[in-house]
Motif scaffolding. Structure first.
Motif, short mmCIF file in Angstrom:
data_model
loop_
_atom_site.label_atom_id
_atom_site.label_comp_id
_atom_site.label_asym_id
_atom_site.label_seq_id
_atom_site.Cartn_x
_atom_site.Cartn_y
_atom_site.Cartn_z
N LEU A 93 -6.92 -19.48 6.09
CA LEU A 93 -6.13 -18.30 5.74
C LEU A 93 -4.79 -18.78 5.21
O LEU A 93 -4.09 -19.57 5.86
CB LEU A 93 -5.93 -17.40 6.96
N VAL A 94 -4.43 -18.30 4.03
CA VAL A 94 -3.21 -18.72 3.35
C VAL A 94 -2.34 -17.50 3.09
O VAL A 94 -2.83 -16.45 2.66
CB VAL A 94 -3.54 -19.42 2.02
N VAL A 95 -1.05 -17.64 3.37
CA VAL A 95 -0.09 -16.56 3.12
C VAL A 95 0.93 -17.05 2.09
O VAL A 95 1.39 -18.20 2.15
CB VAL A 95 0.64 -16.15 4.42
N VAL A 96 1.27 -16.17 1.16
CA VAL A 96 2.28 -16.48 0.15
C VAL A 96 3.46 -15.54 0.37
O VAL A 96 3.29 -14.31 0.43
CB VAL A 96 1.73 -16.31 -1.28
N PHE A 145 -12.65 -15.52 -0.56
CA PHE A 145 -13.37 -14.39 0.02
C PHE A 145 -12.63 -13.09 -0.27
O PHE A 145 -13.24 -12.07 -0.58
CB PHE A 145 -13.52 -14.58 1.53
N TYR A 146 -11.34 -13.11 -0.11
CA TYR A 146 -10.47 -11.98 -0.48
C TYR A 146 -9.04 -12.52 -0.60
O TYR A 146 -8.72 -13.59 -0.08
CB TYR A 146 -10.54 -10.85 0.55
N SER A 147 -8.21 -11.77 -1.30
CA SER A 147 -6.84 -12.20 -1.56
C SER A 147 -5.84 -11.35 -0.78
O SER A 147 -6.13 -10.20 -0.42
CB SER A 147 -6.51 -12.12 -3.06
N GLN A 148 -4.69 -11.93 -0.52
CA GLN A 148 -3.61 -11.22 0.15
C GLN A 148 -3.26 -9.95 -0.64
O GLN A 148 -3.05 -9.98 -1.84
CB GLN A 148 -2.39 -12.14 0.23
N GLY A 149 -3.25 -8.82 0.06
CA GLY A 149 -2.94 -7.55 -0.60
C GLY A 149 -4.16 -6.77 -1.04
O GLY A 149 -4.05 -5.59 -1.41
N ASP A 150 -5.35 -7.40 -1.01
CA ASP A 150 -6.58 -6.67 -1.36
C ASP A 150 -6.88 -5.62 -0.30
O ASP A 150 -6.52 -5.79 0.88
CB ASP A 150 -7.77 -7.64 -1.44
N PRO A 151 -7.57 -4.55 -0.66
CA PRO A 151 -7.99 -3.57 0.35
C PRO A 151 -8.84 -4.23 1.43
O PRO A 151 -9.74 -5.00 1.11
CB PRO A 151 -8.80 -2.56 -0.47
N ALA A 196 -7.63 2.34 5.18
CA ALA A 196 -6.77 2.06 4.01
C ALA A 196 -5.79 0.93 4.25
O ALA A 196 -4.67 0.93 3.74
CB ALA A 196 -6.01 3.32 3.61
N GLY A 197 -6.20 -0.08 5.04
CA GLY A 197 -5.34 -1.23 5.25
C GLY A 197 -5.52 -2.26 4.15
O GLY A 197 -6.36 -2.12 3.25
N VAL A 198 -4.71 -3.33 4.20
CA VAL A 198 -4.82 -4.43 3.23
C VAL A 198 -4.88 -5.74 4.00
O VAL A 198 -4.42 -5.84 5.14
CB VAL A 198 -3.64 -4.45 2.23
N HIS A 199 -5.45 -6.75 3.35
CA HIS A 199 -5.50 -8.08 3.96
C HIS A 199 -4.11 -8.72 3.89
O HIS A 199 -3.46 -8.71 2.84
CB HIS A 199 -6.51 -8.96 3.23
N ALA A 200 -3.67 -9.27 5.03
CA ALA A 200 -2.34 -9.88 5.10
C ALA A 200 -2.32 -11.32 4.62
O ALA A 200 -1.26 -11.92 4.49
CB ALA A 200 -1.83 -9.83 6.54
N ALA A 201 -3.50 -11.89 4.36
CA ALA A 201 -3.58 -13.29 3.92
C ALA A 201 -4.75 -13.44 2.96
O ALA A 201 -5.58 -12.53 2.82
CB ALA A 201 -3.75 -14.21 5.12
#
Length: 242
Positions: free
Chosen positions: A48-51, A28-34, A78-83
């Protein structure tokens, strides 16, 4: 009173074009994406997966039908996804742009109430996860994770056949090793708590592990508090004062 149906409600608002249907493994979205999109999971399971910076991957949460994914998009600009959010099974979801979601929350009170309930439930679940991690042993944490995946305690009938999940992923979620998860799973199977043949069937009897500490040979100890002295110490103190 009929249960609020977000999908039907949103279709009235001409948002049906936002419905997406994806296969297992879809991101759906990647860690660090807007953080600019939010998803409402109508059916299926996601995770939800975190690297970490060293490349170690950990599954930190499982998403069930009627959960929102990516709600951190509303936390600030202007945040980013954490996972990374990934589908475990085929999923159907509603996708919202951040600005559209904010507008809905302000203008549609039923939708706003539903979202608020989800956020509060998620906060309670996070607190329970922290307590579980701090105070329960890894075997009990595994039992709780399997019960959550089977949706025991949620409205409706439990889904005793849980989605495909590896022992490595279970180990990540409860903070232990794959070998220990394998040992616990074999034990649960021998005790009749689960049926494990490629897919995991969770039986209601597994609740005994979480609610009543009913594993064989398991003993619970009364916690020692700082303001409580052993009986022998109290007796000795009384003797001295006499």
């Amino acid at each position: 009173m009929a249960k609020f149906d977000p999908a039907r409600y949103l279709s009235v608002l001409a948002l049906t074009q936002k419905t997406i249907r994806v296969k297992a493994g879809h991101v759906f979205y990647s860690q660090g994406d807007p953080a600019s999109s939010i998803f409402y999971l109508e059916s299926g399971r996601a995770k939800l997966v975190v690297v970490s910076k060293r490349g170690k991957e950990a599954t930190v949460s499982l998403m069930l039908p009627h959960d929102f994914i990516g709600e951190e998009s509303l936390a600030g600009p202007a945040g980013v996804h954490a996972a990374t959010a990934m589908a475990i099974t085929p999923c159907t979801a509603l996708r919202f742009d951040r600005d559209e979601m904010i507008q809905l929350l302000h203008s549609e009170h039923e939708f706003s109430d539903m979202f608020l309930k989800f956020v509060l439930t998620r906060a309670i679940r996070t607190q329970e996860d922290l307590v579980d991690q701090l105070f329960n042993n890894s075997e009990k944490r595994l039992a709780r994770t399997l019960l959550l995946m089977a949706q025991f305690g949620d409205p409706g009938e439990p889904q005793t056949l849980i989605p495909p999940v590896t022992q490595e992923a279970l180990a990540d979620m409860i903070g232990t090793t794959r070998s220990r998860v394998s040992k616990f799973m074999n034990r649960f199977r021998k005790l009749g708590y689960i049926t494990y043949n490629g897919r995991i069937h969770v039986h209601k009897s597994l609740l005994n592990v979480v609610l009543h500490d009913k594993l064989p040979e398991q003993r619970t100890k009364r916690p020692v508090t700082l303001d409580t002295k052993p009986a022998s110490t109290k007796k000795a103190n009384r003797t001295k004062s006499a």
